[in-house]
Design a protein around this motif. Structure first.
Motif, PDB file in Angstrom:
ATOM      1  N   ILE A 506       4.654  -8.822 -33.608  1.00 15.90           N
ATOM      2  CA  ILE A 506       4.760  -7.783 -32.584  1.00 15.90           C
ATOM      3  C   ILE A 506       4.186  -6.454 -33.098  1.00 15.90           C
ATOM      4  O   ILE A 506       3.740  -5.612 -32.314  1.00 15.90           O
ATOM      5  CB  ILE A 506       6.231  -7.662 -32.093  1.00 15.90           C
ATOM      6  CG1 ILE A 506       6.244  -7.032 -30.698  1.00 15.90           C
ATOM      7  CG2 ILE A 506       7.111  -6.911 -33.081  1.00 15.90           C
ATOM      8  CD1 ILE A 506       7.441  -7.385 -29.866  1.00 15.90           C
ATOM      9  N   GLU A 510      -0.812  -3.950 -29.283  1.00 16.89           N
ATOM     10  CA  GLU A 510      -1.130  -2.575 -28.879  1.00 16.89           C
ATOM     11  C   GLU A 510      -1.776  -2.620 -27.501  1.00 16.89           C
ATOM     12  O   GLU A 510      -1.939  -3.703 -26.930  1.00 16.89           O
ATOM     13  CB  GLU A 510      -2.033  -1.918 -29.911  1.00 16.89           C
ATOM     14  CG  GLU A 510      -3.260  -2.739 -30.210  1.00 16.89           C
ATOM     15  CD  GLU A 510      -4.129  -2.124 -31.310  1.00 16.89           C
ATOM     16  OE1 GLU A 510      -5.347  -2.196 -31.158  1.00 16.89           O
ATOM     17  OE2 GLU A 510      -3.558  -1.586 -32.284  1.00 16.89           O
ATOM     18  N   ASN A 511      -2.131  -1.479 -27.004  1.00 13.13           N
ATOM     19  CA  ASN A 511      -2.674  -1.395 -25.651  1.00 13.13           C
ATOM     20  C   ASN A 511      -3.840  -2.354 -25.406  1.00 13.13           C
ATOM     21  O   ASN A 511      -4.801  -2.356 -26.161  1.00 13.13           O
ATOM     22  CB  ASN A 511      -3.183   0.043 -25.425  1.00 13.13           C
ATOM     23  CG  ASN A 511      -2.435   0.642 -24.263  1.00 13.13           C
ATOM     24  OD1 ASN A 511      -1.564  -0.015 -23.675  1.00 13.13           O
ATOM     25  ND2 ASN A 511      -2.762   1.874 -23.927  1.00 13.13           N
ATOM     26  N   GLU A 534       8.664  -7.990 -23.665  1.00 10.58           N
ATOM     27  CA  GLU A 534       8.558  -7.193 -24.901  1.00 10.58           C
ATOM     28  C   GLU A 534       7.115  -6.811 -25.233  1.00 10.58           C
ATOM     29  O   GLU A 534       6.832  -5.679 -25.598  1.00 10.58           O
ATOM     30  CB  GLU A 534       9.139  -7.984 -26.088  1.00 10.58           C
ATOM     31  CG  GLU A 534      10.650  -8.011 -26.111  1.00 10.58           C
ATOM     32  CD  GLU A 534      11.196  -9.188 -26.933  1.00 10.58           C
ATOM     33  OE1 GLU A 534      12.411  -9.421 -26.844  1.00 10.58           O
ATOM     34  OE2 GLU A 534      10.409  -9.852 -27.638  1.00 10.58           O
ATOM     35  N   ARG A 538       4.754  -3.014 -24.917  1.00 11.60           N
ATOM     36  CA  ARG A 538       3.937  -2.410 -25.979  1.00 11.60           C
ATOM     37  C   ARG A 538       2.456  -2.403 -25.615  1.00 11.60           C
ATOM     38  O   ARG A 538       1.589  -2.259 -26.473  1.00 11.60           O
ATOM     39  CB  ARG A 538       4.187  -3.168 -27.288  1.00 11.60           C
ATOM     40  CG  ARG A 538       5.541  -2.801 -27.854  1.00 11.60           C
ATOM     41  CD  ARG A 538       6.119  -3.846 -28.775  1.00 11.60           C
ATOM     42  NE  ARG A 538       7.437  -3.406 -29.240  1.00 11.60           N
ATOM     43  CZ  ARG A 538       8.575  -3.607 -28.562  1.00 11.60           C
ATOM     44  NH1 ARG A 538       8.555  -4.245 -27.402  1.00 11.60           N
ATOM     45  NH2 ARG A 538       9.718  -3.162 -29.022  1.00 11.60           N
TER      46      ARG A 538
END
Ligand code: G6P
Length: 607
Positions: A506, A510-511, A534, A538
């Motif tokens: 995790i 990222e974007n 989740e 993020r």
């Protein structure tokens, strides 16, 4: 990996050899060559790179006259893929030419010995020792020189040999590498692979280890390793030429994906008779099944992932512990295997070196072996105690698709049939699962038809590295989905058990990170859905794969691919299909060589 071919007849050999090599292309190679005997001279042409270059260089074979010859596709192991290292190799006296598939393990010692005797080497290959040994041992009897040479070699080899003193005779030798003789009328052939022969003849002889064949246009003679003539059965190949051609599809891979409903049907149909499963030639009675304390499934690549899926079905239905082991690990693991172990060796080609070695290791410890194999007459099929053919037909694309789903179909048959015999499931559950299994070919077709938006989705989700996540059966699907993606699109694709995300992965989210979430295991879909939430929190972009009608997933994922609803244990055989297509369209969008990805080989015949 390397492929060899040979022809002796009454018309030009080079075009036949070039055509044979084209049909071996899919095995993976990086250089190619042919040798043709004309009069008393051997003419060799070789190129690094594609066979198209060899066609061009020889004007389709016209510049290499002669009616007997050998050809080779090389997948470099010893020495770079250069013209010098390409086969065929020629003896210093110009009398012998050799092509070789396999690895000569003692080549360094032999090379030193031959150099000390003034033989001159022109390549870095292990193979070149063979041609010099032939020259060394030749005293007028070619077969004797071949036998003496073979006795000096350690490792694996399928050899094709030409000699100027036998202007119409080809020699072929097999030891732990596939080699098939094609029986024609007024011409004979050999090849590493049936697919290179079926446009020429359907009558074949499968050579076995230690055997030597002499082929003249009118006759084929086979000898055992002591030189005694033996009678070999002629087998009839049931595949037709069209099965090994593209049939209007842009790539073999797409054709093979589309063939899955029919291929899986072929794997299932004749084995399901009414309410009974009949596993071809063998039936293991309940007493024998009860004597097995555990099952080990071993394989490589996608076949290993088929094993990961199959494990859930067998454990769930038969209540027998199943371990799934990579063959390359198992062979050196000093495994806890004995006469109470049943080993399933899965292999499309039946020739994967590590799978063969793992099989032999388990056999030596007393295990019973079932081979789940596609290629008829292959080494694993011959070595196993029992073989179940997957009946996928020829698979040409390096990345397996129908090979994989037919392996799953056979694993499901095994799970259900064993469960029925062991009475580990009720007759009602058995009947209902069998009914569902019969619907799988139709459902695979629906999985293809439902997902017409995959070309668009593949562009949206293949812009960077991808993560595939899932739990249990879905994790097994994620593993194969990620493998397909990296094999053919060269994108970085990794699969994770969804529950492990929090233990490291995790941190990488990222974007815009594409995540493919397999959510077909209904008991665990909510758990995976939490992981979807989740990663989305993020910045990840999520493409979910779920059963048709799962509306909860629509609200959480960015995009959804649906498959028909089926019992969880069978869901991998449907879920993998859209992931194959996703990888296919991603590779297409990135202009990759889909059927022959770089550095990969279809049949990994060396360790
Ligand atoms: C190669 C192929 C894979 C295949 C693996 C095992 O890596 O590219 O598609 O799964 O070998 O091959 P096998 O013939 O044993 O199934």
């Amino acid at each position: 990996m390397c492929g060899i071919t040979g022809f002796t007849g009454m018309h030009p050999a080079a075009p036949v050899l070039l055509n044979g090599l084209s049909r071996l292309e899919y095995r993976g190679y990086d250089s190619a060559g042919i040798a043709v005997l004309n009069g008393n001279a051997i003419h060799i042409e070789k190129v690094s790179g594609r066979i198209a270059k060899l066609y061009e260089k020889t004007e389709g074979g016209k510049t290499v006259p002669g009616t007997i010859g050998i050809g080779h596709t090389r997948w470099a192991t010893h020495g770079a893929p250069t013209d010098f290292n390409a086969h065929p190799h020629l003896s210093n006296d110009g009398r012998f030419a050799v092509v070789h598939n396999g690895i000569i393990e003692n080549y360094l010692a032999l090379r030193e010995e031959l150099i000390a005797e003034d033989y001159i080497f022109h390549s870095e290959t292990d193979t070149e020792v063979i041609v010099h040994l032939l020259e060394k041992y030749y005293t007028g009897d070619i077969k004797a020189a071949v036998m003496k040479t073979a006795s000096r070699l350690e490792g694996s080899y399928a050899l094709g040999i030409l000699c100027t003193d036998a202007p119409d005779t080809l020699f072929a030798v097999r030891e732990a590498s596939p080699l098939i003789l094609g029986i024609g009328v007024g011409e004979q052939y050999f090849s590493s692979d049936v697919t290179a022969l079926i446009s020429l003849t359907k009558n074949v002889i499968y050579l076995e280890d230690g055997e030597i064949a002499c082929l003249t246009p009118d006759h084929v003679t086979v000898y055992d390793c002591t030189g005694k003539e033996i009678t070999k059965p002629i087998s009839r190949v049931t595949w037709n030429v069209e099965a090994a051609e593209k049939g209007g599809y842009e790539h073999f891979m797409l054709k093979e994906i589309m063939e899955q409903p029919a291929a899986v049907k072929a794997a299932l149909t004749s084995r399901i008779q009414g309410e009974k499963i009949r596993l071809d030639d063998f039936e293991l009675p309940a007493e024998i099944l009860r004597s097995f304390h555990k099952i080990i499934i071993t394989a490589c690549g996608s076949a290993y992932y088929a094993g990961c899926s199959g494990r859930y079905a067998i454990e769930k239905l038969c209540h027998l512990p199943v371990e799934v082991e990579l063959a390359s690990e198992l062979r050196y693991a000093d495994p806890l295997v004995d006469t109470h172990t049943l080993v399933l060796v899965i292999s499309q080609s039946g020739e994967t070196a590590d799978s063969i070695a793992a099989l032999k290791e388990c056999r030596a410890r007393g295990a019973t072996i079932i081979g789940i194999v596609n290629v008829v007459g292959s080494t694993i099929a011959n070595l196993a105690d029992y073989t179940l053919y997957t009946r996928a037909g020829p698979e040409i694309a390096v990345a397996t698709t129908k090979g994989f789903t037919t392996q799953l179909a056979v694993l499901y048959l095994i799970a259900l049939s064993f469960a029925e015999k062991l009475r580990s499931i009720s007759p009602e559950v058995y009947s209902s699962l069998l009914w569902e299994l019969k619907q799988v070919p139709k459902y695979i077709q629906q999985s293809i038809d439902m997902n017409y938006q995959l070309p668009t989705l593949s562009r949206r989700y293949s812009s960077r590295s991808l993560f595939f996540i899932g739990r249990n059966t879905d994790y097994a699907v994620a593993l194969e989905g990620a493998l397909k993606m990296k094999e053919i699109s060269y994108l970085h694709a990794e699969s994770y058990a969804a529950g492990e995300l929090k233990h490291g992965t995790i941190a990488l989210i990222e974007n815009g990170q594409p995540v493919i979430a397999v959510c077909c295991n209904e008991a665990l879909a909510d758990k995976t859905l939490s992981n979807v939430v989740e990663v989305k929190a993020r910045g990840a972009k999520v493409l979910a794969l779920a059963f048709h009608g799962n509306s909860r997933i629509i609200s959480q994922a960015d995009d959804v691919i649906f498959i028909p609803r089926i019992s969880t244990i069978f869901s991998p055989i449907l879920a993998v299909v859209p992931l194959q297509l996703l990888a296919y369209y991603a590779a297409k969008a990135h202009n990759c060589d889909i059927d022959k990805p770089k550095n990969l080989a279809k049949s990994v015949t060396v360790e």
